[in-house]
Design an enzyme around this catalytic site. Sequence first.
Site, PDB file in Angstrom:
ATOM      1  N   TYR A   1       4.019  -0.325   0.354  1.00  0.00           N
ATOM      2  CA  TYR A   1       3.076   0.622  -0.701  1.00  0.00           C
ATOM      3  C   TYR A   1       3.787   0.744  -2.096  1.00  0.00           C
ATOM      4  O   TYR A   1       3.002   0.869  -3.016  1.00  0.00           O
ATOM      5  CB  TYR A   1       2.580   1.963   0.022  1.00  0.00           C
TER       6      TYR A   1
ATOM      7  N   LYS B   1       0.531   7.908  -6.074  1.00  0.00           N
ATOM      8  CA  LYS B   1      -0.229   8.754  -5.503  1.00  0.00           C
ATOM      9  C   LYS B   1       0.570  10.114  -5.412  1.00  0.00           C
ATOM     10  O   LYS B   1      -0.183  11.096  -5.475  1.00  0.00           O
ATOM     11  CB  LYS B   1      -0.303   8.313  -4.067  1.00  0.00           C
TER      12      LYS B   1
HETATM   13  N1  LIG Z   1      -8.517   1.587   1.237  1.00  0.00           N
HETATM   14  C1  LIG Z   1      -7.441   2.353   1.851  1.00  0.00           C
HETATM   15  O1  LIG Z   1      -6.771   1.987   2.790  1.00  0.00           O
HETATM   16  C2  LIG Z   1      -7.152   3.675   1.047  1.00  0.00           C
HETATM   17  C3  LIG Z   1      -6.570   4.474   1.728  1.00  0.00           C
HETATM   18  C4  LIG Z   1      -6.189   5.837   1.093  1.00  0.00           C
HETATM   19  C5  LIG Z   1      -6.568   5.790  -0.262  1.00  0.00           C
HETATM   20  N2  LIG Z   1      -7.369   4.716  -0.772  1.00  0.00           N
HETATM   21  C6  LIG Z   1      -7.701   4.957  -2.507  1.00  0.00           C
HETATM   22  O2  LIG Z   1      -9.138   5.013  -2.540  1.00  0.00           O
HETATM   23  C7  LIG Z   1      -9.455   4.609  -3.745  1.00  0.00           C
HETATM   24  C8  LIG Z   1     -10.563   3.561  -3.711  1.00  0.00           C
HETATM   25  O3  LIG Z   1      -9.957   2.419  -3.246  1.00  0.00           O
HETATM   26  P1  LIG Z   1     -10.911   1.483  -2.393  1.00  0.00           P
HETATM   27  O4  LIG Z   1      -9.861   1.277  -1.110  1.00  0.00           O
HETATM   28  O5  LIG Z   1     -12.316   1.808  -1.915  1.00  0.00           O
HETATM   29  O6  LIG Z   1     -10.754   0.097  -3.096  1.00  0.00           O
HETATM   30  P2  LIG Z   1     -12.109  -0.548  -4.078  1.00  0.00           P
HETATM   31  O7  LIG Z   1     -11.368  -1.764  -4.476  1.00  0.00           O
HETATM   32  O8  LIG Z   1     -13.308  -0.694  -3.408  1.00  0.00           O
HETATM   33  O9  LIG Z   1     -12.069   0.484  -5.070  1.00  0.00           O
HETATM   34  C9  LIG Z   1     -11.120   0.536  -5.998  1.00  0.00           C
HETATM   35  C10 LIG Z   1     -12.037   1.047  -7.439  1.00  0.00           C
HETATM   36  O10 LIG Z   1     -11.017   0.799  -8.693  1.00  0.00           O
HETATM   37  C11 LIG Z   1     -11.841   0.705  -9.639  1.00  0.00           C
HETATM   38  N3  LIG Z   1     -11.068   0.263 -10.869  1.00  0.00           N
HETATM   39  C12 LIG Z   1      -9.849  -0.445 -11.028  1.00  0.00           C
HETATM   40  N4  LIG Z   1      -9.481  -0.312 -12.254  1.00  0.00           N
HETATM   41  C13 LIG Z   1     -10.177   0.262 -13.043  1.00  0.00           C
HETATM   42  C14 LIG Z   1     -10.330   0.516 -14.269  1.00  0.00           C
HETATM   43  N5  LIG Z   1      -9.437   0.120 -15.249  1.00  0.00           N
HETATM   44  N6  LIG Z   1     -11.440   1.152 -14.657  1.00  0.00           N
HETATM   45  C15 LIG Z   1     -12.365   1.684 -13.776  1.00  0.00           C
HETATM   46  N7  LIG Z   1     -12.178   1.410 -12.688  1.00  0.00           N
HETATM   47  C16 LIG Z   1     -11.451   0.734 -12.176  1.00  0.00           C
HETATM   48  C17 LIG Z   1     -12.268  -0.917  -8.965  1.00  0.00           C
HETATM   49  O11 LIG Z   1     -13.270  -1.583 -10.163  1.00  0.00           O
HETATM   50  C18 LIG Z   1     -13.059  -0.346  -7.682  1.00  0.00           C
HETATM   51  O12 LIG Z   1     -14.316   0.056  -7.915  1.00  0.00           O
HETATM   52  C19 LIG Z   1      -8.282   4.255  -4.318  1.00  0.00           C
HETATM   53  O13 LIG Z   1      -7.716   5.399  -5.314  1.00  0.00           O
HETATM   54  C20 LIG Z   1      -7.172   3.896  -3.188  1.00  0.00           C
HETATM   55  O14 LIG Z   1      -6.042   3.900  -3.659  1.00  0.00           O
HETATM   56  C21 LIG Z   1      -7.652   3.643  -0.360  1.00  0.00           C
END
Ligand SMILES: NC(=O)c1ccc[n+]([C@@H]2O[C@H](COP(=O)([O-])OP(=O)(O)OC[C@H]3O[C@@H](n4cnc5c(N)ncnc54)[C@H](O)[C@@H]3O)[C@@H](O)[C@H]2O)c1
Length: 267
Positions: free
Chosen positions: A157, A164
């Site tokens: 990570y 985070k």
């Molecule tokens: N998938 C997992 O296992 C997980 C676990 C815990 C937390 N998260 C968090 O959840 C959140 C969403 O991620 P996800 O897993 O749904 O993936 P995802 O790729 O579907 O979503 C990430 C989003 O960030 C947007 N993004 C990136 N750079 C950007 C910018 N400059 N301007 C505007 N938008 C931007 C992307 O367009 C996308 O819509 C993140 O903060 C991620 O760290 C994910």
Amino acid sequence: MGSKTQTGIIMGVANQRSLATGIATQLHAQGARMGFSYLPDTSGKMQHRVEKAIEGFPSLFLEPCNVGADADIQAFFQKAQSYTPTIDFLLHSIAFAPLEDIRCPTVEASRQGFLTAMDISVYSFIATAKHAATLMPNGGSILTLSYFGGEKVVAGYNLMGVAKAALEAAVRYLAYDLGPKNIRVNAISAGVMKTLAASAVGDFSQMLGSHAATAPLQRNVTLEEIGNTAAFLLSPAGSGITGEVVHVDGGYHIMGSPSRACEKKEA
Ligand SMILES: NC(=O)c1ccc[n+]([C@@H]2O[C@H](COP(=O)([O-])OP(=O)(O)OC[C@H]3O[C@@H](n4cnc5c(N)ncnc54)[C@H](O)[C@@H]3O)[C@@H](O)[C@H]2O)c1
């Protein structure tokens, strides 16, 4: 979701698998009205993908916003206000770090990679919360997405764990700042889900397996479970909760030893 229809903004849908899409699905089921942002690209592919992901919801608007630019954020919220003068909630579900800076040991991360990770994954939360708060004269709820790697070291990570940790601190400070305006600020620390952003994390398949094996519930969580908790926190039902990081991870974060699965193997 209470008697009044809730209206809000969803930032962070990339496709059907995005956590933001799962959250929007539950908010829609509870009767919420939503406007969406997408990250613009020159090909228009991103907009098309997001349109597809949200076609099941009658959305108030879909507008571009690259959260790396103040002008974009300002223009986005101005447009949002032209569609809805006030909002009740904001979902920030955005994170990014350059691949080369998360696929390496944290000690090798570059200054620029660090700045980008903090800018897009943390500062954007502060900046969007500030704009959202101006549309919440009657109070509201703001939510972001975090991960356990911000609390403890999770192999692979790396730099995103540092971001985070900062994001979770930002949740607490924003909760303090916005509390007098009756605006609540929380995070969900989500279990691992296979999404676009997750594919950037090197050991992701291994993380999925070890979470399922270690968590007290002995499985990974579903998008629906994350969506349900998010919809609760974003609604008046969560009215007493602010500054909180709620774990929706099957209990993974409480574990101090590997798992029952390991015990069985050793027996
Ligand atoms: N998938 C997992 O296992 C997980 C676990 C815990 C937390 N998260 C968090 O959840 C959140 C969403 O991620 P996800 O897993 O749904 O993936 P995802 O790729 O579907 O979503 C990430 C989003 O960030 C947007 N993004 C990136 N750079 C950007 C910018 N400059 N301007 C505007 N938008 C931007 C992307 O367009 C996308 O819509 C993140 O903060 C991620 O760290 C994910």
